[in-house]
Write an enzyme that holds these catalytic residues in place. Sequence first.
Site, PDB file in Angstrom:
ATOM      1  NE  ARG A  70      -4.183   0.381   1.716  1.00 27.07           N
ATOM      2  CZ  ARG A  70      -5.062   0.480   2.493  1.00 27.07           C
ATOM      3  NH1 ARG A  70      -5.323   0.851   3.688  1.00 27.07           N
ATOM      4  NH2 ARG A  70      -6.332  -0.018   2.049  1.00 27.07           N
ATOM      5  CG  HIS A  72      -8.011  -0.355  -2.691  1.00 30.95           C
ATOM      6  ND1 HIS A  72      -7.000  -1.351  -2.531  1.00 30.95           N
ATOM      7  CD2 HIS A  72      -8.779   0.306  -1.489  1.00 30.95           C
ATOM      8  CE1 HIS A  72      -7.507  -1.673  -1.014  1.00 30.95           C
ATOM      9  NE2 HIS A  72      -8.671  -0.764  -0.365  1.00 30.95           N
ATOM     10  CD  GLN A  79     -12.820  -2.310  -0.282  1.00 33.15           C
ATOM     11  OE1 GLN A  79     -12.026  -2.445   0.610  1.00 33.15           O
ATOM     12  NE2 GLN A  79     -13.822  -3.417  -0.463  1.00 33.15           N
ATOM     13  CG  ASP A 113     -13.795   5.863  -1.090  1.00 32.45           C
ATOM     14  OD1 ASP A 113     -13.610   5.440  -0.094  1.00 32.45           O
ATOM     15  OD2 ASP A 113     -12.566   5.686  -1.409  1.00 32.45           O
ATOM     16  CB  CYS A 125     -14.138   0.675   0.062  1.00 34.48           C
ATOM     17  SG  CYS A 125     -13.376   2.083   0.815  1.00 34.48           S
ATOM     18  NE  ARG A 175      -9.896  -5.258   0.573  1.00 35.96           N
ATOM     19  CZ  ARG A 175      -9.155  -4.803   0.822  1.00 35.96           C
ATOM     20  NH1 ARG A 175     -10.024  -3.669   2.126  1.00 35.96           N
ATOM     21  NH2 ARG A 175      -7.707  -4.324   0.880  1.00 35.96           N
TER      22      ARG A 175
HETATM   23  N1  NVA Z   1     -10.125   6.667  -1.021  1.00 31.96           N
HETATM   24  C1  NVA Z   1      -9.961   6.033   0.293  1.00 31.96           C
HETATM   25  C2  NVA Z   1      -9.780   4.585   0.316  1.00 31.96           C
HETATM   26  C3  NVA Z   1      -9.080   4.042   1.949  1.00 31.96           C
HETATM   27  C4  NVA Z   1      -9.122   2.455   1.693  1.00 31.96           C
HETATM   28  C5  NVA Z   1      -8.653   6.487   0.363  1.00 31.96           C
HETATM   29  O1  NVA Z   1      -7.800   6.166  -0.236  1.00 31.96           O
HETATM   30  O2  NVA Z   1      -8.517   7.051   1.726  1.00 31.96           O
HETATM   31  N1   CP Z   2     -11.113  -0.811   2.601  1.00 32.07           N
HETATM   32  C1   CP Z   2      -9.865  -0.393   2.806  1.00 32.07           C
HETATM   33  O1   CP Z   2      -9.017  -1.319   2.628  1.00 32.07           O
HETATM   34  O2   CP Z   2      -9.868  -0.504   4.549  1.00 32.07           O
HETATM   35  P1   CP Z   2      -8.521   0.138   5.077  1.00 32.07           P
HETATM   36  O3   CP Z   2      -7.929   1.345   4.400  1.00 32.07           O
HETATM   37  O4   CP Z   2      -8.285  -0.978   6.278  1.00 32.07           O
HETATM   38  O5   CP Z   2      -7.330  -1.645   5.101  1.00 32.07           O
END
Ligand code: NVA
Ligand code: CP
Length: 310
Positions: A101, A128, A131, A227, A267, A295
């Site tokens: 990540r 992502h 997801q 989201d 998500c 997931r």
């Molecule tokens: N769009 C959000 C998704 C979190 C799982 C982010 O990047 O923070």
């Molecule tokens: N949806 C998701 O990726 O959650 P986290 O940021 O908690 O990993």
Amino acid sequence: MARHFLRDDDLTPAEQREVLEMALAMRHDRFSHRPFAGPQSVAVIFDKHSTRTRVSFSAGISELGGFPLVIDSASSQMGRGESVADTARVLERMVSAVVWRTFGQDRLEEMAANCGVPVVNALTDSFHPCQILADLAAVADERGGVSALAGLDFAYVGDGANNMAQSYLLGCATAGMHVRIGTPEGYLPGADVVARAEEIAQTTGGSVTVTHDVSTAVQGADVVATDAWVSMGDEGEAEARERAFIDFQVNDAALELAAPGAQVLHCLPAYRGKEITADVIDGDQSIVWLEAEYRLHAQKALLTWLVEQA
Ligand code: NVA
Ligand code: CP
């Protein structure tokens, strides 16, 4: 050459179907696959916060017979500026896959270019894709199987430029869905991503619509997703974003426009009263907890599939 999963279109439609079928099967037979028996290690690296991704990859890699080596990059030499390429060259000698990540998609691409084991996108600023596999699997499970996905109308309401919107475009087009993004001006997905999604949709029977009108996006939709308005890294723009997205909330009025019984996705983490109301996320049409559970199953299926391709 290792197969990587850096963005949703790294899987062809047939390959995505295979992974999703495996995810649905694995929900009912959790310990059926042991590709990392040994245990072999899988590095799971975080440059950003996480709950679901950290837990689902950790539990999932263990269930696949492996050892999840979870690394907070800030406490590693990456946090002191060691290059991505040098990190990749070391990791590939010790682990069977790398899950990361991070911020820029280019960083993930550099990891993959220098890594002889599968590299998996656990969220970047641009995509992502794990997801979206989970989301599609959850929808499919609720609708009796993966073959139910093609032809569904899928609406996403919110930040059209973020990782979720861009991944929905590619992933849902791959699944043969009609994907509609409702987003305010100034928050459009990348033109290259829209063009790629259109190209995929032409081969799968899906379609792509990007609109500034929530009702155009949501009208008749079988699935309604949203989201957070403020993604990780966007915190400095929080106030401006809350103003820009005020009319792009998934609430009862929006859901009224969707198909009867439409499924609601988020998500997570969610901000009730912002992008989604408590009534909707905690209501009968919400499948967000199944989505979160998927997931685990979807990533186990993906990792199993990726190492089988080597
Ligand atoms: N769009 C959000 C998704 C979190 C799982 C982010 O990047 O923070
Ligand atoms: N949806 C998701 O990726 O959650 P986290 O940021 O908690 O990993």
